[in-house]
Design a protein around this motif. Structure first.
Motif, short mmCIF file in Angstrom:
data_model
loop_
_atom_site.label_atom_id
_atom_site.label_comp_id
_atom_site.label_asym_id
_atom_site.label_seq_id
_atom_site.Cartn_x
_atom_site.Cartn_y
_atom_site.Cartn_z
N ALA A 36 43.07 -22.75 -60.98
CA ALA A 36 43.02 -21.37 -60.49
C ALA A 36 42.93 -21.32 -58.96
O ALA A 36 43.52 -20.43 -58.33
N ARG A 37 42.21 -22.26 -58.37
CA ARG A 37 42.06 -22.28 -56.91
C ARG A 37 42.96 -23.31 -56.23
O ARG A 37 43.09 -23.30 -55.01
N GLY A 38 43.53 -24.23 -57.02
CA GLY A 38 44.35 -25.28 -56.44
C GLY A 38 43.55 -26.26 -55.61
O GLY A 38 44.06 -26.83 -54.65
N LEU A 39 42.30 -26.47 -55.99
CA LEU A 39 41.40 -27.34 -55.23
C LEU A 39 40.85 -28.46 -56.09
O LEU A 39 40.61 -28.29 -57.29
N TRP A 40 40.62 -29.59 -55.43
CA TRP A 40 39.95 -30.72 -56.04
C TRP A 40 38.49 -30.73 -55.60
O TRP A 40 38.17 -30.41 -54.44
N THR A 41 37.61 -31.12 -56.52
CA THR A 41 36.21 -31.38 -56.20
C THR A 41 35.96 -32.85 -56.51
O THR A 41 36.29 -33.33 -57.59
N ILE A 42 35.37 -33.55 -55.54
CA ILE A 42 35.15 -35.00 -55.66
C ILE A 42 33.65 -35.27 -55.67
O ILE A 42 32.91 -34.78 -54.80
N TYR A 43 33.23 -36.07 -56.64
CA TYR A 43 31.83 -36.47 -56.77
C TYR A 43 31.73 -37.98 -56.69
O TYR A 43 32.47 -38.69 -57.37
N TRP A 44 30.80 -38.49 -55.89
CA TRP A 44 30.54 -39.92 -55.75
C TRP A 44 29.19 -40.22 -56.39
O TRP A 44 28.20 -39.54 -56.10
N ILE A 45 29.17 -41.24 -57.24
CA ILE A 45 27.94 -41.63 -57.91
C ILE A 45 27.67 -43.08 -57.55
O ILE A 45 28.42 -43.98 -57.92
N ASP A 46 26.62 -43.29 -56.78
CA ASP A 46 26.25 -44.60 -56.27
C ASP A 46 25.36 -45.30 -57.30
O ASP A 46 24.30 -44.78 -57.66
N GLY A 47 25.79 -46.46 -57.77
CA GLY A 47 25.05 -47.18 -58.79
C GLY A 47 23.69 -47.68 -58.34
O GLY A 47 22.84 -47.98 -59.17
N ARG A 48 23.45 -47.76 -57.05
CA ARG A 48 22.14 -48.21 -56.56
C ARG A 48 21.09 -47.12 -56.72
O ARG A 48 19.91 -47.41 -56.79
N GLN A 49 21.53 -45.87 -56.73
CA GLN A 49 20.59 -44.74 -56.81
C GLN A 49 20.80 -43.91 -58.06
O GLN A 49 20.00 -43.05 -58.37
N THR A 50 21.90 -44.13 -58.75
CA THR A 50 22.32 -43.35 -59.92
C THR A 50 22.15 -41.85 -59.69
O THR A 50 21.68 -41.12 -60.56
N ALA A 51 22.54 -41.42 -58.52
CA ALA A 51 22.50 -39.99 -58.17
C ALA A 51 23.91 -39.57 -57.76
O ALA A 51 24.69 -40.37 -57.26
N VAL A 52 24.22 -38.30 -57.95
CA VAL A 52 25.51 -37.75 -57.59
C VAL A 52 25.40 -37.16 -56.18
O VAL A 52 24.54 -36.31 -55.92
N ASP A 53 26.27 -37.62 -55.27
CA ASP A 53 26.29 -37.06 -53.92
C ASP A 53 26.80 -35.63 -53.96
O ASP A 53 27.51 -35.24 -54.89
N PRO A 54 26.52 -34.83 -52.93
CA PRO A 54 27.07 -33.47 -52.87
C PRO A 54 28.60 -33.51 -52.94
O PRO A 54 29.22 -34.44 -52.44
N PRO A 55 29.22 -32.49 -53.55
CA PRO A 55 30.67 -32.53 -53.76
C PRO A 55 31.47 -32.34 -52.47
O PRO A 55 31.03 -31.70 -51.52
N MET A 56 32.66 -32.91 -52.51
CA MET A 56 33.67 -32.73 -51.46
C MET A 56 34.78 -31.87 -52.07
O MET A 56 35.19 -32.13 -53.20
N ILE A 57 35.25 -30.88 -51.34
CA ILE A 57 36.24 -29.95 -51.90
C ILE A 57 37.43 -29.86 -50.96
O ILE A 57 37.26 -29.75 -49.73
N GLY A 58 38.65 -29.91 -51.53
CA GLY A 58 39.84 -29.78 -50.70
C GLY A 58 41.11 -29.98 -51.49
O GLY A 58 41.13 -29.89 -52.72
N ARG A 59 42.18 -30.27 -50.74
CA ARG A 59 43.51 -30.40 -51.36
C ARG A 59 44.39 -31.27 -50.47
O ARG A 59 44.04 -31.59 -49.34
N PHE A 60 45.57 -31.56 -50.99
CA PHE A 60 46.60 -32.25 -50.24
C PHE A 60 47.53 -31.21 -49.61
O PHE A 60 47.89 -30.23 -50.25
N ALA A 61 47.92 -31.45 -48.37
CA ALA A 61 48.92 -30.63 -47.68
C ALA A 61 49.71 -31.54 -46.76
O ALA A 61 49.12 -32.36 -46.05
#
Length: 155
Positions: free
Chosen positions: A74-99
């Motif tokens: 609907a928005r044409g956007l990707w949301t990216i989540y990084w999960i670091d195995g040392r902390q098993t926590a999800v980093d804040p999301p990154m949002i954007g697209r290709f152009a």
């Protein structure tokens, strides 16, 4: 369908990774460390996402991490989540697209208690080579410090 959901299709498969990472972030450091890694990426959710499993061979010790990317048609956007195995926590999301062949993704995070803006950029060189870079801005995107790059080679 060319709404952006296939933007990361280039990244499906197994990759050898050369990491180049700034040792100190936002402190004027000019010392970099290099290390190897492996990434394997597959589609999820019928193509509306993908995930990769990463092995990072840091000089201080190997660890694992996962990236999850989700596409919002609907928005044409990707949301990216990084999960670091040392902390098993999800980093804040990154949002954007290709152009124009470059993927740009932005998010907010903290570094040692200090608010920073984060930027990811993706570059596709050819079917067997791509690059990623991360940069931080401590001043609302007035200046950027690139602090991590990855060069990927299929295999």
């Amino acid at each position: 369908m060319d709404d952006g959901r296939a933007d990361f299709d280039f990244f499906i498969g197994r990759w050898r990774v050369h990491h180049h990472r700034l040792v100190g972030r936002l402190v004027g450091s000019t010392r970099w460390e290099d290390f190897a890694g492996v990434t394997e990426t597959r589609k999820i959710l019928g193509g509306l996402g993908n995930m990769d499993e990463n092995v990072l061979e840091l000089p201080a010790g190997t660890y694992q991490a996962v990236t999850v990317r989700l596409f919002d048609p609907a928005r044409g956007l990707w949301t990216i989540y990084w999960i670091d195995g040392r902390q098993t926590a999800v980093d804040p999301p990154m949002i954007g697209r290709f152009a124009d062949g470059v993927g740009e993704f932005f998010g907010d995070d903290t570094l040692e208690g200090r608010a920073v803006r984060v930027r990811f950029r993706w570059f596709v060189d050819d079917q067997d080579h791509c690059r990623w870079e991360q940069a931080f801005s401590p001043d609302g995107e007035q200046t950027w410090e690139t602090n991590w790059t990855m060069a990927f080679e299929r295999g």
